[in-house]
Design a protein around this motif. Structure first.
Motif, short mmCIF file in Angstrom:
data_model
loop_
_atom_site.label_atom_id
_atom_site.label_comp_id
_atom_site.label_asym_id
_atom_site.label_seq_id
_atom_site.Cartn_x
_atom_site.Cartn_y
_atom_site.Cartn_z
N PHE A 141 0.82 -1.22 0.00
CA PHE A 141 0.00 0.00 0.00
C PHE A 141 0.86 1.27 0.00
O PHE A 141 0.48 2.28 -0.59
CB PHE A 141 -0.93 -0.02 1.22
N GLY A 142 1.99 1.22 0.70
CA GLY A 142 2.90 2.34 0.66
C GLY A 142 2.96 3.22 1.88
O GLY A 142 3.92 3.96 2.07
N ASP A 143 1.95 3.16 2.76
CA ASP A 143 1.93 4.03 3.93
C ASP A 143 1.18 3.35 5.07
O ASP A 143 0.03 2.96 4.90
CB ASP A 143 1.26 5.37 3.60
N GLU A 144 1.85 3.21 6.22
CA GLU A 144 1.23 2.48 7.33
C GLU A 144 0.03 3.21 7.90
O GLU A 144 -1.00 2.60 8.19
CB GLU A 144 2.27 2.26 8.44
N ARG A 145 0.12 4.54 8.06
CA ARG A 145 -0.99 5.29 8.65
C ARG A 145 -2.23 5.23 7.76
O ARG A 145 -3.34 4.96 8.24
CB ARG A 145 -0.57 6.74 8.85
N LEU A 146 -2.05 5.43 6.47
CA LEU A 146 -3.17 5.37 5.55
C LEU A 146 -3.73 3.95 5.45
O LEU A 146 -4.93 3.75 5.26
CB LEU A 146 -2.76 5.87 4.16
N LEU A 147 -2.84 2.98 5.59
CA LEU A 147 -3.28 1.58 5.56
C LEU A 147 -4.23 1.30 6.71
O LEU A 147 -5.29 0.69 6.53
CB LEU A 147 -2.06 0.66 5.63
N ARG A 148 -3.85 1.75 7.91
CA ARG A 148 -4.71 1.49 9.07
C ARG A 148 -6.04 2.24 8.95
O ARG A 148 -7.08 1.73 9.38
CB ARG A 148 -3.98 1.91 10.35
N GLU A 149 -6.03 3.41 8.35
CA GLU A 149 -7.28 4.12 8.14
C GLU A 149 -8.16 3.40 7.13
O GLU A 149 -9.38 3.29 7.33
CB GLU A 149 -6.98 5.54 7.65
N ALA A 150 -7.56 2.89 6.07
CA ALA A 150 -8.34 2.20 5.04
C ALA A 150 -8.90 0.88 5.55
O ALA A 150 -9.95 0.43 5.08
CB ALA A 150 -7.48 1.96 3.80
N GLY A 151 -8.21 0.26 6.50
CA GLY A 151 -8.65 -1.04 7.00
C GLY A 151 -9.54 -0.98 8.22
O GLY A 151 -9.86 -2.04 8.79
N GLN A 152 -9.97 0.20 8.63
CA GLN A 152 -10.84 0.31 9.80
C GLN A 152 -12.19 -0.39 9.55
O GLN A 152 -12.69 -0.40 8.42
CB GLN A 152 -11.10 1.79 10.12
N PRO A 153 -12.77 -1.02 10.57
CA PRO A 153 -12.32 -1.10 11.98
C PRO A 153 -11.42 -2.30 12.26
O PRO A 153 -11.05 -2.54 13.40
CB PRO A 153 -13.64 -1.23 12.72
N PHE A 154 -11.08 -3.06 11.23
CA PHE A 154 -10.38 -4.34 11.44
C PHE A 154 -8.92 -4.13 11.80
O PHE A 154 -8.31 -4.99 12.44
CB PHE A 154 -10.50 -5.20 10.18
N THR A 155 -8.33 -3.00 11.39
CA THR A 155 -6.91 -2.75 11.70
C THR A 155 -6.72 -2.09 13.06
O THR A 155 -5.61 -1.67 13.39
CB THR A 155 -6.30 -1.86 10.60
N GLN A 156 -7.78 -1.97 13.84
CA GLN A 156 -7.63 -1.46 15.21
C GLN A 156 -6.83 -2.43 16.07
O GLN A 156 -6.21 -2.03 17.06
CB GLN A 156 -9.01 -1.24 15.84
N HIS A 157 -6.86 -3.71 15.69
CA HIS A 157 -6.12 -4.74 16.42
C HIS A 157 -4.93 -5.21 15.58
O HIS A 157 -4.88 -5.01 14.36
CB HIS A 157 -7.04 -5.92 16.74
#
Length: 463
Positions: free
Chosen positions: A225-241
């Motif tokens: 994806f290229g960016d960890e912060r944007l990745l976690r935002e795009a994967g919400q709510p599953f990337t909360q964990h």
């Protein structure tokens, strides 16, 4: 001989010639190069690897028989030295023993193929909207699980029960995930990139290292994806964990037609120093699934969390899997042209039509069996309601042949009352035409009065 316990060797032979399971032979009962050979001092069988591979191949017995014949000719050559003759005679003995092994069982292969086709059909019917299936045809030979066998880099994934090759579910998931990561990385549109990333996270699941940037390298999904912060935002709510179990289960791909197993040969070029000394290159043999074999692939959604678009996840995972097996291949040496598949939509429709016809035939057979069972139960109930002499009459009618029927009539006077009454009932009903013939026959003129008297005693009036 093969390294085996003494009692096992006595039961199946020194070279496991009585074993018919290809998987058992190839994974457990492997011929060693340096152990168990008794043709001379420091005996060594350099053809052990080749013999092991040929034994597991389709029609390998033909090639082993040719090896046996060539070795026998060499052993009988008058010009050969004694130790060469001994080695050749031993090689002929081993090749002959391995050639006698029968690993191609048509009935077992047919059963496995039917099971694979039935599984695809059942998944399509029972998991509608929660499964994705298709059949791929090998365009090149397939090398799978080469490092998983007893022989170094000469393994093959074989079913333990049927002995046919299959593609493990872990390999199917691995190539699909690899294709997904590259697809996400190469997607330029930000919205589409986020959509594919979210579907990939749901499909495959992840652990913490997959979605974070480490000290030495980025996680797989961060790399794609290229960016960890944007990745976690795009994967919400599953990337909360830091971990998430994927929605999809990738099932092993089993052959939908009886595949052939062939021996592949790789001949490494010798080093320059070895070539100068006259050392010849030594070929390396390993098994491969023959091109043209077809395998059934299946993905199943095993669970569905809130907020997950399961049909979209399945469609995208199916597209990634199709792309992986057709464009990149699966298994070993894909860069050299191994392991790639073709997918024919018309063949897929033909398979589905054939499976639907088989399903209809099975349903018709089931209904037929049910109808027969119902009729049998009704007949049993009817018989239970009949008088005892009528039930006994039916039994006699089934038991007596043309000859024994007449003999029974002649000995009727000495029979029990139940048999006399049942026999009289038969003459008055089902066998009345025979009774009329007996009345007109001179041979029966002395017997007819006795039979009439017996029938009359039970109130049965003969015609």
């Amino acid at each position: 001989m093969i390294p085996l316990a003494k009692d096992t060797r006595e039961a199946i032979g020194n070279f496991a010639s009585k074993v018919e399971n290809r998987s058992l032979l190839f994974q457990k009962m492997v011929l060693s190069k340096t152990w168990g050979h008794d043709w001379g001092h420091q005996a060594r069988l350099n053809d052990a690897n080749r013999f092991n591979v040929l034994r597991a191949c389709s029609s390998g017995d033909i090639l082993l028989s040719e090896d046996q014949k060539n070795a026998q000719n060499k052993a009988s050559s008058p010009r050969a030295r004694d130790y060469v003759k001994k080695e050749a005679a031993y090689r002929a003995k081993v090749a002959g023993a391995l050639a006698s092994v029968k690993v191609d069982n048509a009935e077992l292969a047919k059963c496995q193929v039917e099971n694979a086709n039935d599984l695809l059909s059942l998944l399509e019917r029972s998991y509608q909207g929660r499964s994705h299936t298709f059949v791929g045809v090998l365009g090149g030979r397939l090398l799978i699980n080469m490092a998983g066998g007893v022989q170094e880099n000469a393994g093959l994934a074989l079913d333990r029960c049927f002995g046919l090759p299959f593609i493990p579910g872990s390999a199917v998931k691995g190539v699909t995930r690899h294709a997904a990561l590259w697809d996400i990385r190469n997607t330029a549109d930000r919205t589409e990139k986020e959509r594919k990333l979210r579907l990939a996270l749901l499909a495959f699941g992840f652990i913490g290292d997959d979605i974070r940037t480490g000290r030495k390298k980025a996680g797989d999904f961060v790399w794609a994806f290229g960016d960890e912060r944007l990745l976690r935002e795009a994967g919400q709510p599953f990337t909360q964990h830091d971990s998430f179990k994927g929605l999809l289960s990738f099932l092993p791909a089993y052959p939908t037609e009886n595949p052939g197993i062939v021996a592949e040969v790789l001949t490494p070029h010798p080093r320059a120093a070895d070539a100068v000394r006259g050392r010849e290159p030594r070929p390396i043999f390993f098994p491969a699934v023959k091109s043209g074999a077809s395998f059934g692939f299946a993905i199943v959604a095993s669970w569905s969390p809130d907020g997950a678009d399961v049909p979209a996840v399945l469609r995208q995972a199916g597209a990634w899997l199709r792309s992986a097996v057709t464009a990149q291949g699966i298994g070993a040496k894909t860069g050299a042209g191994y392991g790639w598949f073709t997918i024919d939509p018309q063949a897929e429709e033909k398979r589905r039509a054939a499976m639907e016809a088989k399903s209809r035939q099975a349903e018709a057979q089931r209904l037929k069996v049910e109808a027969a069972a119902t009729a049998e139960a009704a007949e049993a109930a009817r018989l239970a309601g009949l008088p005892a002499h009528e039930r006994r009459a039916l039994e006699l009618d089934r038991e007596l042949t043309e000859t024994s029927f007449a003999e029974f009539a002649k000995a009727l006077a000495g029979k029990p009352d139940s048999d006399r009454q049942a026999f009289s009932f038969l003459l008055a009903t089902k066998h009345r035409d025979r009774w009329k013939k007996w009345k007109k026959s001179d041979k029966w003129k002395d017997r007819v009065p006795e039979i009439q008297k017996a029938a009359a005693s039970f109130g049965i009036r003969l015609p």
